[in-house]
Write an enzyme that holds these catalytic residues in place. Structure first.
Site, PDB file in Angstrom:
ATOM      1  N   ASN A 139       0.507  -0.861   0.192  1.00 42.04           N
ATOM      2  CA  ASN A 139       0.123  -0.260   0.281  1.00 42.04           C
ATOM      3  C   ASN A 139       0.616   1.436  -0.127  1.00 42.04           C
ATOM      4  O   ASN A 139       1.629   2.300  -0.911  1.00 42.04           O
ATOM      5  CB  ASN A 139      -0.379   0.073   1.111  1.00 42.04           C
ATOM      6  CG  ASN A 139      -2.848   1.070   1.218  1.00 42.04           C
ATOM      7  OD1 ASN A 139      -1.715   2.076   0.607  1.00 42.04           O
ATOM      8  ND2 ASN A 139      -2.854   1.011   1.400  1.00 42.04           N
ATOM      9  N   ASP A 140       1.488   1.960   1.167  1.00 39.54           N
ATOM     10  CA  ASP A 140       2.336   3.055   1.605  1.00 39.54           C
ATOM     11  C   ASP A 140       3.189   2.993   0.537  1.00 39.54           C
ATOM     12  O   ASP A 140       3.127   4.059  -0.034  1.00 39.54           O
ATOM     13  CB  ASP A 140       2.867   3.170   2.927  1.00 39.54           C
ATOM     14  CG  ASP A 140       1.354   2.847   4.122  1.00 39.54           C
ATOM     15  OD1 ASP A 140       0.333   3.674   3.202  1.00 39.54           O
ATOM     16  OD2 ASP A 140       1.467   2.828   4.646  1.00 39.54           O
ATOM     17  N   VAL A 141       3.965   1.473   0.462  1.00 41.83           N
ATOM     18  CA  VAL A 141       5.465   1.523  -0.629  1.00 41.83           C
ATOM     19  C   VAL A 141       5.184   1.727  -2.117  1.00 41.83           C
ATOM     20  O   VAL A 141       5.822   2.012  -3.023  1.00 41.83           O
ATOM     21  CB  VAL A 141       6.176   0.835  -0.200  1.00 41.83           C
ATOM     22  CG1 VAL A 141       6.506   0.670   1.166  1.00 41.83           C
ATOM     23  CG2 VAL A 141       5.327  -0.803  -0.661  1.00 41.83           C
TER      24      VAL A 141
END
Length: 468
Positions: free
Chosen positions: A393-395
């Site tokens: 997700n965030d990466v």
């Protein structure tokens, strides 16, 4: 040469093996050999210690019973953990190992300060440092394991006065350490130092959000090494000092690398307040999405994969949580056998601890040559026909390139530069940073809403029909 001198040389040989073993762990082809060498050196050091204790004849029958029982119980628990704990729980296990190491080192110092009379600064000073570092590592690692396991909220836990307490507690154990050095026989200083350090470990980790847990694990690992080194000074044992400093220095370097990979300072991470736990799945396929997304089916994705020339897989914690590494490996092998160029893009903080994703994929017999780090794979995304994101997700969030948000400046995988993007995800829930992912609303992104294990199995079957 007497037994004591022989054992001393055995300890030095063991320490040398630790250094060589750590060096061999630099590459996957030699990592197993390095781990075996280090484990063998530790077994040799333990055997030499037992030989020394037996030769000195200072231990009672009850002491031998405690020693043997502790060794057997510890070995049994270690063997059970290594064989039975799931790969998804490996970060929690590492945190528990950190806690055990730090706690054991602190107990060594407590025992020696209680046993020795008129201990000088040469013993009391490293003893005080050992207690502080070891006790902080023990309680802090337990809280970190609780956060990773979901027993403690992954969101920052902040209470009124927490910041002030985190200033007063270090001041207290600095004062307590000085007191203990000046008065080594003071039980009040000793026990007070233990309590304050344990409390600080809890208040230190509670305000840190789940997004920073990989860095915290690496830092606590460095703390464990420092505590062991201090225990070596207390016992005047060079092997402990060498082994402890190896762990401390390597853990410190890893902490810096992990912090750089998130574009955050170590000081900023320890202040806490960043990130949340994984958000609950949204109701329905796209419920809660801030903009329109494009759902796709297994057949839609299979067509893209079967007729692609280059495919990049982007694994994340969702892959680990679903235990879908074997299904991913099977799908990749099917594509590779069909002549498709396959690679894996592994972000430095993918998963829940350093190296988590590499170990997970190795368990599925994924060829190491297909694993590529961020700097290596990012230039290849524009040539990729399909980038398949599994639970990351965030990466992968392009918003990191924009200023003014929680992950601004964080190095990310350039997934959005691939010709087509497919994301396997159960819902539109947030990652640990707690923000929407702009990749999901990109027109060329297809959202395959399903569990990773089930979705990859469906993709393998569907691709097999096209290429079979």
């Amino acid at each position: 040469m007497n037994v004591s001198d022989t054992v001393h040389y055995v300890f030095l040989a063991a320490a040398a093996c630790f250094v060589l073993g750590l060096h061999l762990m630099n590459h996957p082809r030699t990592a197993r050999r390095g781990n075996t060498l280090s484990a063998g050196a530790m077994a040799l050091a333990i055997a030499a210690t037992v030989w020394l204790v037996a030769d000195e004849g200072t231990i009672s029958r009850t002491g031998w019973l405690v020693l043997v029982s502790g060794g057997l119980v510890g070995a049994a628990l270690g063997l059970y953990a290594a064989r039975e704990v799931k790969m998804t729980a490996m970060p929690q296990l590492v945190s528990l190992f950190n806690a055990v190491g730090g706690g054991a080192a602190a107990l060594i110092a407590v025992n020696d300060l209680l046993r020795l009379e008129n201990a000088g600064a040469r013993t009391s000073l490293p003893g005080a440092l050992d207690i502080v570092i070891g006790a902080v590592t023990f309680s802090g690692s337990l809280v970190a394991a609780g956060k990773l396991q979901g027993l403690v909220s992954g969101a920052p836990v902040v209470f009124p006065g927490a910041r002030l307490l985190n200033v007063l507690l270090p001041a207290s154990f600095v004062a307590g350490s000085i007191w203990l050095v000046l008065a080594p026989d003071s039980r009040t200083a000793l026990y007070g130092l233990v309590v304050v350090a344990l409390l600080f470990g809890v208040t230190l980790v509670l305000p840190i959000g789940g997004a920073d847990m990989p860095v915290v694990i690496a830092l606590l690992n460095a703390f464990t090494g420092s505590a062991v080194a201090m225990a070596g000074f207390v016992l005047d044992e060079s092997a402990l000092i060498i082994a402890g400093m190896l762990v401390s220095s390597s853990g410190g370097i890893l902490t810096k690398l992990m912090a750089d990979a998130m574009n955050r300072s170590i000081a900023g991470i320890m202040v806490g307040g960043f990130g949340t736990g994984d958000s609950a799945p949204a109701a329905g396929g796209t419920g809660g999405a801030p903009a329109q997304v494009r759902p796709v089916s297994a057949d839609d994705v299979a067509v893209q994969l079967a007729y692609a020339s280059k495919v990049v897989f982007v694994p994340g914690y969702g892959l680990a949580a679903a235990q879908a590494q074997h299904e991913l490996g099977d799908l990749a092998k099917l594509l590779t056998d069909h002549g498709i160029d396959v690679s894996y893009a592994v972000h430095p903080v993918a998963g829940r601890m350093p190296g988590h994703m590499n170990v997970l994929l190795a368990e599925a017999n994924v060829p190491y040559t297909q694993l590529k780090e961020m700097d290596e794979i990012n230039p290849e995304f524009p040539q990729a026909d399909v980038a398949l994101v599994i639970g990351a997700n965030d990466v992968t969030n392009p918003i990191a390139r924009k200023p003014g948000n929680a992950i601004s400046g964080m190095p990310i995988l350039d997934v959005d530069k691939a010709r087509s993007v497919v994301v396997i995800k159960r819902s539109m829930g947030h990652g640990y940073a707690g923000i929407d992912n702009e990749l999901y609303t990109d027109p060329k992104t297809g959202m395959f809403f399903t569990d990773a294990k089930k979705g990859l199995s469906e993709l393998k079957a569907a691709v097999g029909e096209f290429v079979g």
